[in-house]
Write a protein that holds these residues in place. Structure first.
Motif, PDB file in Angstrom:
ATOM      1  N   SER A  78       0.934  -1.188  -0.572  1.00  0.00           N
ATOM      2  CA  SER A  78       0.208  -0.299  -0.206  1.00  0.00           C
ATOM      3  C   SER A  78       0.944   0.813   0.077  1.00  0.00           C
ATOM      4  CB  SER A  78      -1.120  -0.210   1.517  1.00  0.00           C
ATOM      5  OG  SER A  78      -0.026   0.288   2.399  1.00  0.00           O
ATOM      6  N   GLY A  79       2.250   1.422   0.348  1.00  0.00           N
ATOM      7  CA  GLY A  79       3.404   2.070   0.648  1.00  0.00           C
ATOM      8  C   GLY A  79       3.096   3.030   1.349  1.00  0.00           C
ATOM      9  N   LYS A  80       1.924   2.650   2.571  1.00  0.00           N
ATOM     10  CA  LYS A  80       1.421   3.612   3.744  1.00  0.00           C
ATOM     11  C   LYS A  80       2.546   3.683   4.802  1.00  0.00           C
ATOM     12  CE  LYS A  80      -1.947   0.738   5.534  1.00  0.00           C
ATOM     13  NZ  LYS A  80      -3.717   0.696   6.352  1.00  0.00           N
ATOM     14  N   TYR A  81       3.313   2.975   4.885  1.00  0.00           N
ATOM     15  CA  TYR A  81       4.358   2.081   6.396  1.00  0.00           C
ATOM     16  C   TYR A  81       5.869   2.711   6.062  1.00  0.00           C
ATOM     17  CZ  TYR A  81       1.101  -1.760   6.108  1.00  0.00           C
ATOM     18  OH  TYR A  81      -0.071  -2.512   6.805  1.00  0.00           O
ATOM     19  N   ASP A  82       6.461   3.369   6.698  1.00  0.00           N
ATOM     20  CA  ASP A  82       7.611   4.152   6.892  1.00  0.00           C
ATOM     21  C   ASP A  82       8.195   2.943   7.542  1.00  0.00           C
ATOM     22  OD1 ASP A  82       7.460   5.436   9.310  1.00  0.00           O
ATOM     23  OD2 ASP A  82       6.660   7.066   8.070  1.00  0.00           O
ATOM     24  N   GLU A  83      10.074   3.574   7.625  1.00  0.00           N
ATOM     25  CA  GLU A  83      11.021   2.942   8.891  1.00  0.00           C
ATOM     26  C   GLU A  83      10.177   3.409  10.010  1.00  0.00           C
ATOM     27  OE1 GLU A  83      11.671   4.890   6.248  1.00  0.00           O
ATOM     28  OE2 GLU A  83      12.961   3.312   5.368  1.00  0.00           O
ATOM     29  N   HIS A  84       9.244   4.279  10.675  1.00  0.00           N
ATOM     30  CA  HIS A  84       8.961   3.864  12.024  1.00  0.00           C
ATOM     31  C   HIS A  84       7.789   3.103  12.248  1.00  0.00           C
ATOM     32  CE1 HIS A  84      12.563   6.398  12.295  1.00  0.00           C
ATOM     33  NE2 HIS A  84      11.589   7.630  11.007  1.00  0.00           N
ATOM     34  N   THR A  85       7.559   2.858  11.146  1.00  0.00           N
ATOM     35  CA  THR A  85       5.496   2.367  11.727  1.00  0.00           C
ATOM     36  C   THR A  85       5.909   1.761  12.742  1.00  0.00           C
ATOM     37  OG1 THR A  85       4.947   2.699   9.447  1.00  0.00           O
ATOM     38  CG2 THR A  85       4.136   1.368  10.487  1.00  0.00           C
ATOM     39  N   THR A  86       5.591   0.821  13.602  1.00  0.00           N
ATOM     40  CA  THR A  86       4.629   0.051  14.515  1.00  0.00           C
ATOM     41  C   THR A  86       3.760  -0.445  14.142  1.00  0.00           C
ATOM     42  OG1 THR A  86       4.268   1.595  16.125  1.00  0.00           O
ATOM     43  CG2 THR A  86       6.686   1.326  15.871  1.00  0.00           C
ATOM     44  N   PHE A  87       3.179  -1.973  15.065  1.00  0.00           N
ATOM     45  CA  PHE A  87       1.947  -2.624  14.730  1.00  0.00           C
ATOM     46  C   PHE A  87       1.397  -3.250  16.539  1.00  0.00           C
ATOM     47  CE2 PHE A  87       3.665  -2.863  10.299  1.00  0.00           C
ATOM     48  CZ  PHE A  87       2.940  -2.683   9.370  1.00  0.00           C
ATOM     49  N   ALA A  88       0.704  -3.168  16.550  1.00  0.00           N
ATOM     50  CA  ALA A  88      -0.049  -3.822  17.951  1.00  0.00           C
ATOM     51  C   ALA A  88       0.167  -5.194  18.238  1.00  0.00           C
ATOM     52  CB  ALA A  88      -1.285  -4.031  18.044  1.00  0.00           C
ATOM     53  N   PRO A  89       1.085  -5.360  19.446  1.00  0.00           N
ATOM     54  CA  PRO A  89       1.589  -6.441  19.759  1.00  0.00           C
ATOM     55  C   PRO A  89       0.557  -7.887  20.015  1.00  0.00           C
ATOM     56  CG  PRO A  89       1.204  -4.622  22.194  1.00  0.00           C
ATOM     57  CD  PRO A  89       0.731  -4.323  21.222  1.00  0.00           C
ATOM     58  N   GLU A  90      -0.705  -7.785  19.435  1.00  0.00           N
ATOM     59  CA  GLU A  90      -1.131  -8.747  19.230  1.00  0.00           C
ATOM     60  C   GLU A  90      -0.574  -9.151  17.273  1.00  0.00           C
ATOM     61  OE1 GLU A  90      -2.267  -6.182  20.139  1.00  0.00           O
ATOM     62  OE2 GLU A  90      -4.620  -6.287  19.170  1.00  0.00           O
ATOM     63  N   ASP A  91      -0.820  -8.376  17.053  1.00  0.00           N
ATOM     64  CA  ASP A  91       0.062  -8.504  15.196  1.00  0.00           C
ATOM     65  C   ASP A  91       1.066  -9.453  14.819  1.00  0.00           C
ATOM     66  OD1 ASP A  91       0.334  -8.159  12.232  1.00  0.00           O
ATOM     67  OD2 ASP A  91      -1.534  -6.573  12.558  1.00  0.00           O
ATOM     68  N   HIS A  92       0.871  -9.860  14.087  1.00  0.00           N
ATOM     69  CA  HIS A  92       1.375 -11.257  13.184  1.00  0.00           C
ATOM     70  C   HIS A  92       2.906 -10.660  13.035  1.00  0.00           C
ATOM     71  CE1 HIS A  92       1.181 -10.869   8.762  1.00  0.00           C
ATOM     72  NE2 HIS A  92       0.117 -11.122   9.263  1.00  0.00           N
ATOM     73  N   ARG A  93       2.285  -9.003  12.159  1.00  0.00           N
ATOM     74  CA  ARG A  93       3.543  -7.750  12.048  1.00  0.00           C
ATOM     75  C   ARG A  93       4.297  -7.317  12.729  1.00  0.00           C
ATOM     76  NH1 ARG A  93      -0.356  -4.850   8.197  1.00  0.00           N
ATOM     77  NH2 ARG A  93      -1.976  -5.464  10.150  1.00  0.00           N
ATOM     78  N   THR A  94       3.877  -8.135  14.488  1.00  0.00           N
ATOM     79  CA  THR A  94       4.912  -7.475  15.284  1.00  0.00           C
ATOM     80  C   THR A  94       5.762  -8.979  15.546  1.00  0.00           C
ATOM     81  OG1 THR A  94       3.367  -6.154  16.148  1.00  0.00           O
ATOM     82  CG2 THR A  94       4.880  -6.802  17.582  1.00  0.00           C
ATOM     83  N   TRP A  95       4.826 -10.112  16.151  1.00  0.00           N
ATOM     84  CA  TRP A  95       5.249 -11.003  16.241  1.00  0.00           C
ATOM     85  C   TRP A  95       6.174 -12.082  15.839  1.00  0.00           C
ATOM     86  CZ3 TRP A  95       2.549 -14.892  14.828  1.00  0.00           C
ATOM     87  CH2 TRP A  95       0.908 -14.642  14.279  1.00  0.00           C
ATOM     88  N   ASN A  96       5.899 -11.963  14.187  1.00  0.00           N
ATOM     89  CA  ASN A  96       6.281 -13.230  13.242  1.00  0.00           C
ATOM     90  C   ASN A  96       7.646 -12.675  12.066  1.00  0.00           C
ATOM     91  OD1 ASN A  96       6.344 -15.963  12.787  1.00  0.00           O
ATOM     92  ND2 ASN A  96       5.483 -15.165  10.609  1.00  0.00           N
TER      93      ASN A  96
END
Ligand SMILES: NC(=O)c1ccc[n+]([C@@H]2O[C@H](COP(=O)([O-])OP(=O)(O)OC[C@H]3O[C@@H](n4cnc5c(N)ncnc54)[C@H](OP(=O)(O)O)[C@@H]3O)[C@@H](O)[C@H]2O)c1
Length: 328
Positions: free
Chosen positions: A211-229
């Motif tokens: 989507s091009g909407k994230y940058d190097e500082h983007t974080t995801f919620a703790p329960e989101d696999h984009r944090t834990w995997n």
């Protein structure tokens, strides 16, 4: 909504479907009402295909689709693709038995409120399962029993897809293919097309990177696999950002975004690219109604020029190839 014909599936399907992993609430905070709104938004925008699995929210995603279908007079127009196998614990080849298949599909039939499942996919089983003739015979038995209409496979690798393609009555292959994952274009797409098998593109947005909407500082919620995997410790690393390190993906997505035609979003271009490459359908996940609407509208995305297609291939070569091409 544009449709595509999948000979071995025996029906036409929406070019843009909806992935409903999010709606199970395993890692995205999507409540029951929002789930219905996302399904409604996709349907209002013309989508007639949902992808789910018996393990998404331990059946919650399937149940949400069942509730949605029960309220529609036109439910026969919808195609629902579910999956089975991941309820096995331990998840080993020996768990793929006819008895388990019957139990798993009966539960999905109940969750979805249907007598016959449109399609059941083996849910990324251990690799040896794809070469086991007995497993395919058991799937055919489910068909004869009326539990399922057709069957397909969801795979992690190109080699697994090519093994499954040896089955003449395979209906669909679900595989990660997107601007950051080009290897399935080489053999899987052409062979599937020749054999009447539909390729279902999963992670068409590389978990949102495209989507091009994230940058190097983007974080995801703790329960989101984009944090834990991110490191692939909990499940196959390819399922998160397509297996591309996040910072690399952000830099590559920035270059992809610069190629977006006016009047369209980068996410829509990523979906339009898949259509141009010839997938049967794609199943972007959406946690908000607006995302589902915007993704469905990408079915009308115009053809990209040869120069843009070449530029996208070049972005893959410079950023992604080394991380994924030899792995998946
Ligand atoms: N093994 C398997 O068979 C398997 C594994 C994984 C997934 N799947 C299937 O594939 C589907 C898709 O996978 P996925 O959801 O992980 O990956 P995806 O479709 O590549 O990415 C979905 C993410 O992209 C963002 N997004 C979606 N639409 C957008 C839009 N219009 N504009 C901006 N951002 C947008 C959202 O991120 P934000 O939340 O940040 O907004 C969303 O969570 C799943 O729902 C599931 O049905 C199957």
């Amino acid at each position: 909504m544009r449709t595509t014909t999948v000979p071995n599936l025996g029906r036409d399907i929406s070019l843009v479907g909806l992935g409903t992993w999010q709606l199970g609430g395993d890692w995205a905070t999507v409540g029951d009402e929002t789930a219905q709104q996302v399904l409604d938004a996709a349907a209002d925008a013309g989508t007639r295909l949902f992808d789910t699995a018996d393990v998404y929210g331990d059946g919650r995603s399937e149940t949400a689709i069942g509730r949605f279908l029960a309220a529609r007079d036109d439910r026969a127009d919808f195609t629902v693709l579910t999956k089975m196998g991941r309820r096995a614990d331990p998840h080993i080849p020996e768990a793929y038995t006819l008895d388990s298949f019957r139990r798993w599909t009966d539960r999905s039939r109940e969750n979805l409120g249907v007598d016959t499942l449109d399609l059941v996919q083996l849910h990324c089983p251990p690799t040896p399962v794809y070469a086991d003739a007995r497993v395919y015979d058991d799937l055919r038995t489910l068909q004869q029993e009326g539990r399922i209409a057709r069957w397909g496979v969801s795979v992690e690798t190109v080699d697994e897809a090519l093994t499954a393609l040896e089955q003449p009555d395979l209906a669909t292959i679900q595989i990660i293919v997107n601007i950051f994952r080009r290897k399935p274009l080489e053999r899987v797409l052409p062979e599937a097309r020749d054999k009447g098998v539909g390729v279902i593109a999963r992670l068409p947005l590389a978990s949102g990177l495209l989507s091009g909407k994230y940058d190097e500082h983007t974080t995801f919620a703790p329960e989101d696999h984009r944090t834990w995997n991110r490191d692939g410790k909990a499940m196959n690393i390819g399922e998160t950002f397509s297996g591309i390190p996040f910072e690399v993906g952000v830099a590559a997505a920035r270059e992809v975004a610069a190629l977006t035609p006016e009047g369209w979003t980068t996410a829509q271009m990523a979906l339009g690219w898949l259509a141009q490459e010839g997938v049967a359908t794609m199943i972007p996940g959406a946690s908000k109604p607006a995302q589902a609407r915007s993704n469905a509208a990408a079915a009308d995305f115009p053809e990209l020029s040869d120069a843009t297609m070449a530029a996208l291939a070049d972005i893959y070569d410079r950023y992604c190839r080394e991380h994924v091409h030899h792995v998946f």
